[in-house]
Design a protein around this motif. Structure first.
Motif, PDB file in Angstrom:
ATOM      1  N   LEU B 205       0.845  -1.574  -0.355  1.00 50.92           N
ATOM      2  CA  LEU B 205      -0.316   0.073  -0.063  1.00 50.92           C
ATOM      3  C   LEU B 205       1.006   1.072   0.136  1.00 50.92           C
ATOM      4  CD1 LEU B 205      -3.359   0.779   0.746  1.00 50.92           C
ATOM      5  CD2 LEU B 205      -1.947   1.071   2.278  1.00 50.92           C
ATOM      6  N   LYS B 206       2.369   1.261   0.869  1.00 49.25           N
ATOM      7  CA  LYS B 206       2.803   2.226   0.614  1.00 49.25           C
ATOM      8  C   LYS B 206       3.286   2.389  -0.442  1.00 49.25           C
ATOM      9  CE  LYS B 206       4.329   2.030   5.640  1.00 49.25           C
ATOM     10  NZ  LYS B 206       5.513   1.400   6.157  1.00 49.25           N
ATOM     11  N   ARG B 207       3.547   1.976  -1.427  1.00 44.30           N
ATOM     12  CA  ARG B 207       5.005   1.562  -2.328  1.00 44.30           C
ATOM     13  C   ARG B 207       3.523   3.188  -3.694  1.00 44.30           C
ATOM     14  NH1 ARG B 207       6.706  -2.959  -2.151  1.00 44.30           N
ATOM     15  NH2 ARG B 207       5.228  -4.138  -3.846  1.00 44.30           N
ATOM     16  N   ARG B 208       2.702   2.818  -3.099  1.00 48.52           N
ATOM     17  CA  ARG B 208       1.465   2.884  -4.342  1.00 48.52           C
ATOM     18  C   ARG B 208       1.293   4.405  -3.814  1.00 48.52           C
ATOM     19  NH1 ARG B 208      -0.097  -2.410  -4.378  1.00 48.52           N
ATOM     20  NH2 ARG B 208       0.002  -3.239  -6.393  1.00 48.52           N
ATOM     21  N   CYS B 209       1.519   4.699  -2.763  1.00 53.11           N
ATOM     22  CA  CYS B 209       1.354   6.447  -2.571  1.00 53.11           C
ATOM     23  C   CYS B 209       2.467   7.222  -2.168  1.00 53.11           C
ATOM     24  CB  CYS B 209       0.527   6.070  -0.617  1.00 53.11           C
ATOM     25  SG  CYS B 209      -0.913   5.425  -0.788  1.00 53.11           S
ATOM     26  N   LEU B 210       2.273   8.525  -2.359  1.00 48.56           N
ATOM     27  CA  LEU B 210       3.293   9.044  -1.859  1.00 48.56           C
ATOM     28  C   LEU B 210       3.165   9.203  -0.548  1.00 48.56           C
ATOM     29  CD1 LEU B 210       2.981  11.824  -4.478  1.00 48.56           C
ATOM     30  CD2 LEU B 210       4.808   9.987  -4.466  1.00 48.56           C
ATOM     31  N   HIS B 211       3.954   9.599   0.531  1.00 49.87           N
ATOM     32  CA  HIS B 211       4.577   9.052   1.577  1.00 49.87           C
ATOM     33  C   HIS B 211       4.113  11.245   1.818  1.00 49.87           C
ATOM     34  CE1 HIS B 211       5.355   9.382   6.150  1.00 49.87           C
ATOM     35  NE2 HIS B 211       4.698   8.773   6.195  1.00 49.87           N
ATOM     36  N   LEU B 212       3.278  11.763   3.109  1.00 48.39           N
ATOM     37  CA  LEU B 212       3.306  12.517   3.916  1.00 48.39           C
ATOM     38  C   LEU B 212       3.020  13.291   4.804  1.00 48.39           C
ATOM     39  CD1 LEU B 212       3.387  15.764   3.738  1.00 48.39           C
ATOM     40  CD2 LEU B 212       0.472  15.898   3.071  1.00 48.39           C
ATOM     41  N   TYR B 213       4.025  13.372   5.457  1.00 52.99           N
ATOM     42  CA  TYR B 213       3.571  13.648   7.429  1.00 52.99           C
ATOM     43  C   TYR B 213       3.512  15.431   7.434  1.00 52.99           C
ATOM     44  CZ  TYR B 213       4.313  13.124  12.292  1.00 52.99           C
ATOM     45  OH  TYR B 213       4.505  13.748  13.964  1.00 52.99           O
ATOM     46  N   ILE B 214       2.610  15.299   8.499  1.00 46.85           N
ATOM     47  CA  ILE B 214       2.579  16.638   9.080  1.00 46.85           C
ATOM     48  C   ILE B 214       2.183  16.817  10.552  1.00 46.85           C
ATOM     49  CG2 ILE B 214       0.480  18.722   8.883  1.00 46.85           C
ATOM     50  CD1 ILE B 214      -0.869  17.245   6.199  1.00 46.85           C
ATOM     51  N   PRO B 215       3.036  17.773  10.335  1.00 45.03           N
ATOM     52  CA  PRO B 215       3.477  17.573  12.073  1.00 45.03           C
ATOM     53  C   PRO B 215       2.670  18.496  12.632  1.00 45.03           C
ATOM     54  CG  PRO B 215       5.861  18.784  10.074  1.00 45.03           C
ATOM     55  CD  PRO B 215       4.508  17.954   9.970  1.00 45.03           C
ATOM     56  N   PHE B 216       3.157  19.498  13.623  1.00 45.74           N
ATOM     57  CA  PHE B 216       2.622  20.474  14.290  1.00 45.74           C
ATOM     58  C   PHE B 216       3.174  21.580  13.868  1.00 45.74           C
ATOM     59  CE2 PHE B 216       1.739  17.815  17.900  1.00 45.74           C
ATOM     60  CZ  PHE B 216       0.020  17.511  17.991  1.00 45.74           C
ATOM     61  N   PRO B 217       2.274  22.284  13.713  1.00 46.78           N
ATOM     62  CA  PRO B 217       3.116  23.980  12.269  1.00 46.78           C
ATOM     63  C   PRO B 217       4.328  24.833  13.440  1.00 46.78           C
ATOM     64  CG  PRO B 217       0.873  24.555  13.068  1.00 46.78           C
ATOM     65  CD  PRO B 217       1.159  23.083  13.507  1.00 46.78           C
ATOM     66  N   ASP B 218       5.094  25.220  13.030  1.00 47.20           N
ATOM     67  CA  ASP B 218       5.736  26.045  13.790  1.00 47.20           C
ATOM     68  C   ASP B 218       5.654  27.769  13.411  1.00 47.20           C
ATOM     69  OD1 ASP B 218       6.116  27.424  11.346  1.00 47.20           O
ATOM     70  OD2 ASP B 218       8.058  26.701  10.794  1.00 47.20           O
ATOM     71  N   ALA B 219       5.963  28.013  14.811  1.00 43.25           N
ATOM     72  CA  ALA B 219       4.902  29.456  15.266  1.00 43.25           C
ATOM     73  C   ALA B 219       4.968  30.198  13.945  1.00 43.25           C
ATOM     74  CB  ALA B 219       5.949  30.274  15.758  1.00 43.25           C
ATOM     75  N   LYS B 220       5.688  30.452  12.710  1.00 45.41           N
ATOM     76  CA  LYS B 220       5.159  31.283  11.575  1.00 45.41           C
ATOM     77  C   LYS B 220       3.829  30.286  11.150  1.00 45.41           C
ATOM     78  CE  LYS B 220       7.677  33.381   8.262  1.00 45.41           C
ATOM     79  NZ  LYS B 220       8.644  32.709   7.051  1.00 45.41           N
ATOM     80  N   LEU B 221       3.594  29.507  10.498  1.00 43.45           N
ATOM     81  CA  LEU B 221       3.037  28.760  10.293  1.00 43.45           C
ATOM     82  C   LEU B 221       1.524  28.299  10.595  1.00 43.45           C
ATOM     83  CD1 LEU B 221       2.576  27.471   7.667  1.00 43.45           C
ATOM     84  CD2 LEU B 221       2.390  25.072   8.238  1.00 43.45           C
ATOM     85  N   GLU B 222       1.652  28.830  12.026  1.00 45.13           N
ATOM     86  CA  GLU B 222       0.550  28.742  13.116  1.00 45.13           C
ATOM     87  C   GLU B 222       0.010  30.156  12.957  1.00 45.13           C
ATOM     88  OE1 GLU B 222       0.833  26.504  17.127  1.00 45.13           O
ATOM     89  OE2 GLU B 222      -0.616  26.279  17.012  1.00 45.13           O
TER      90      GLU B 222
END
Lengths: 458, 322
Positions: B205-222
């Motif tokens: 399954l993993k092979r068929r997908c792109l992997h994206l990890y969304i962490p908690f945003p940094d202060a600027k992004l938040e």
């Protein structure tokens, strides 16, 4: 670009990240789509295609930075990493500026004299590629590669020039400078090779060590490798659990069981008031594992316990026992403690000398026999050396009749079975399976067998 | 309605702007993954802690592409009949009963068993046609004419069997229904899979997908997220609030406050007409972003310290960029 990319894949593999063929094709396409202009975007794009989980992403990021930072480091002007020495030739190996147009095209001496840092860096990289730097595996190969790269860059010519120069009078300053330059070059190449080794050599050496550990007799493995062994055993256990264990689920409403539905509804003139669904009931194996921890198997006991511990992580219905002469239930210890502690505690509490298989079997009959039924697998780990006591084969026979399977894993080679005080030959007829088991490979195979049978017949 | 892939993103930056217009502030990493997945026509497997905007990402993508969002929530025991299609058994039975007379008519004049069966054969597929098919999310997604965004939520909660079944869907965007044959997607849906990592996904399954990890945003992004999501909030309070939340995330908590909780809290503070953080107000509203008693107690201990720090940082930001 293609070559660089391939080297990068190699570096990733070197860091224990699997890059499959499809992955590399994907990565190529990703680069086509996002282009090379933005480093950050490129990193994210490659990361999304090549890393498949959070852990892998971390490895990937580290590897990406290391791999592509190489150039940046090399192009830093003098005074950085080589700061101590500020003579005109301080920065030979590290370069910046215009390229030299190929390693062979320019003589090493000229580059050194002109401080052509980019030329040198490029020459070094090309030399590295020509001598197959990415194939480096062991630190023992370091010297070889340093020599090879220097030679490829033309160090022999440099030596000759140096000798010539030294022969001429009044050139001592030149000679000294050039000598210094040569030493700097050596330092740079050495540094470079060490970095490359770290990048390409980590995983293969680790794998080799793992293979060595797996094939070693358990008694020969030293204490310092215990943690490593646990990792290996756990890895095996995890892999097996993925293959064999089903998620805990009592029933699973499946598809309509048409035959059954029709049959049940005959009474209603074929109108299907009651529907029946095909269901799967997953029966999990019940395992009773008994481990000998006495003096005669002391060398193995730790690892047998390790194995037992991993099993208990894997199978939910397992009861673990250890004995020297009396049977002790250690299930709770295994469930409640981390592995090292649990194993040590069992060894301390139960271990000793004076094995008594007879007493163990008596205890087993008294405590456990009523729990053993057609669904139970009994696993015995031990050498069957009974100090010439009563072997109580009767109990073993009963066990054989009642249990689904009786498996005996003996750390001694088969030829020793039955010699001296070993009762193995007498127990043997009452085992469904008896195997020699003294390396991790053996353990893995047996564990696989055990799980396969227990799930297949479930 | 235009088809899904008629939409064009010119670059990674274009994704960011278009998402920003749809009120989703995407980090460079998210934008890159979306851009790639769109151009490669591959699914994205999104991982990350709860509440960082995994589901929101799919919703926004649907909005940007102007196609419907079809959502499939996974859970233990989810199977084909709930994900793909199910026959309407009741309707089938009812119809056979109702049509009993019609069947009689149909059979009239048929000589012998063989002929009757012959006649029946020419009608039998009627009961296994699309009229009697209950479409489920996957089936709907494949049938959507202009394409759609398919969100397979919390895939880690589903069983391994279901995961294996998904493989066919995700690689070829087709499924086989024994009674109807193979169904192929008219336009490939854009697929998001989300996972909270309670279980390791299979390699296939993993092979068929792109992997994206969304962490908690940094202060600027938040801060940027808050700016778009809670526009009424004053700048000074926004800075302090983000600084405070970022500090709270450094604690050892059962459940870290995520972006959605930051937004909730900001809304609450907006209602309270606050201009700056103060200790009492924060103490009273802790439960909007911390969901466990222990967590609240842990945060309470450091409250004065954190509020102080947050105000300092807010002042600093203000001085730098008034």
């Amino acid at each position: 670009m293609q070559e660089t990319l391939e080297d990068f894949f190699k570096a990733l593999r070197g860091s224990d990240l699997d890059v499959t063929l499809t992955d590399s094709i994907e990565a190529g396409r990703a680069i086509e789509i996002v282009g090379l202009a933005d480093r950050e975007v490129l990193k994210h794009a490659l990361g999304a295609t090549l890393a498949k989980s959070m852990d892998e992403r971390l490895i990937f990021d580290a590897c990406f930075d290391r791999f592509f930072s190489f150039d940046a480091f090399k192009e830093r002007p003098a005074g950085g990493g080589d700061g101590v020495n500020t003579t005109p030739f301080a920065m030979e190996g590290s370069g910046s500026g215009a390229g030299s147009g190929g390693s062979g095209g320019q003589r090493l001496v000229d580059m050194l004299m002109r401080q052509d840092q980019a030329g040198l860096a490029k020459a070094m990289k090309e030399a590295a590629r020509q001598v197959g730097m990415t194939d480096i595996w062991f630190f023992t190969q370091k010297g070889l590669y340093i020599q090879k790269i220097q030679k490829q860059m033309g160090s022999e010519q440099l030596d000759r020039d140096l000798a010539q120069l030294a022969a001429q009078p009044g050139q001592s300053a030149q000679v000294a400078a050039l000598k210094l330059a040569r030493r700097r070059l050596f330092e740079e190449v050495k540094d470079f090779v060490e970095k490359q080794l770290a990048m390409y050599g980590t995983a293969p050496t680790k794998r080799l060590h793992d293979e060595y550990l797996q094939a070693q007799k358990l008694s020969n493995i030293e204490q310092r490798d215990f943690q490593r062994m646990h990792d290996i055993v756990r890895k095996i256990a995890k892999r097996l659990s993925v293959i064999h264990s089903k998620k805990k689920k009592q029933e699973d409403r499946g598809v309509l069981d048409f035959r059954k539905t029709l049959r049940r509804n005959v009474a209603f003139d074929g109108v299907m008031f009651e529907t029946y669904w095909k269901t799967k009931v997953i029966d999990r194996p019940k395992v009773i594992a008994i481990c000998d921890v006495s003096g005669s198997v002391r060398a193995y006991a730790k690892f047998l316990l390790l194995f037992l511990y991993s099993l208990s992580e894997l199978l939910s219905k397992i009861r673990s026992f250890a004995f020297t002469n009396t049977l002790v239930d250690v299930t709770a210890t295994f469930d409640g403690m981390p592995v090292q502690q649990a194993v040590d505690k069992v060894m301390k509490d139960v271990g000793g000398s004076g094995t008594d298989y007879g007493q163990m079997f008596m205890d087993l009959q008294a405590q456990l026999m009523k729990e053993i039924d057609k669904k139970t697998t009994v696993l015995i780990l031990g050498d069957a050396r009974n100090n010439n006591g009563d072997p109580q084969t009767e109990v073993m026979k009963l066990l054989h009749q009642r249990a689904k399977r009786v498996i005996w894993l003996n750390p001694e080679p088969r030829v020793f079975w039955g010699l001296g005080d070993s009762e193995m030959k007498r127990y043997l007829p009452y085992c469904h399976l008896a195997k020699e088991c003294n390396t991790v490979k053996h353990l893995e195979r047996t564990m696989d067998d055990l799980l396969r049978v227990s799930t297949a017949t479930a | 309605m235009k088809s899904l892939y008629e939409h064009r993103f010119n670059s990674v930056a274009a994704v960011e702007t278009e998402f920003a217009q749809a009120q989703y502030i995407a980090s460079r990493q998210i934008a890159t993954s979306v851009y790639l997945a769109f151009n490669l026509q591959k699914p994205i497997l999104v991982e990350g802690p709860a509440g960082v905007g995994k589901t929101e990402l799919a919703k926004t993508m649907a909005e940007v592409l102007e196609v419907p969002l079809i959502r499939m929530q996974c859970y233990e025991g989810l199977d084909e009949s709930k994900a793909l299609y199910e026959w309407k058994y009741g309707k089938q039975l009812l119809y056979t009963q109702l049509l009993k007379d019609k069947l009689g008519e149909l059979m009239e004049g048929a000589k012998g068993l063989a002929q009757s069966i012959e006649r029946l054969h020419s009608h039998d597929d009627l009961f296994f046609s699309e009229h009697f098919l209950e479409p489920r999310p996957l089936y709907k997604a494949l049938h959507e004419e202009a394409g759609c965004v398919l969100l397979i939520d919390e895939i880690d909660k589903s069983d391994q069997e279901f995961e294996a079944f998904l493989l066919e869907v995700l690689s070829d965007f087709q499924v086989s229904v024994p009674e109807l044959g193979t169904i192929k997607a008219t336009v490939r849906p854009f697929v998001f899979l989300t996972s909270n990592n309670t279980r390791e996904m299979s390699d296939a399954l993993k092979r068929r997908c792109l992997h994206l990890y969304i962490p908690f945003p940094d202060a600027k992004l938040e801060r940027r997220i808050l700016e778009t999501r809670v526009p009424g909030l004053s700048k000074s309070l926004r800075n302090e609030l983000v600084a405070f939340i970022q500090n709270v995330r450094t604690l050892e908590l059962k459940k870290q406050p995520s972006v959605s909780e930051t937004i909730d809290w900001a809304k609450v503070l907006l209602l309270l007409n606050a201009e700056h953080l103060n200790v009492d107000m924060v103490r009273d509203t802790l439960n909007t972003f911390l969901k466990f008693e222990e967590d609240i107690a842990a945060a309470d201990e450091r409250l004065v310290n954190f509020v102080g720090k947050a105000r300092e940082e807010g002042a600093l930001l203000h001085a730098r960029n008034p």
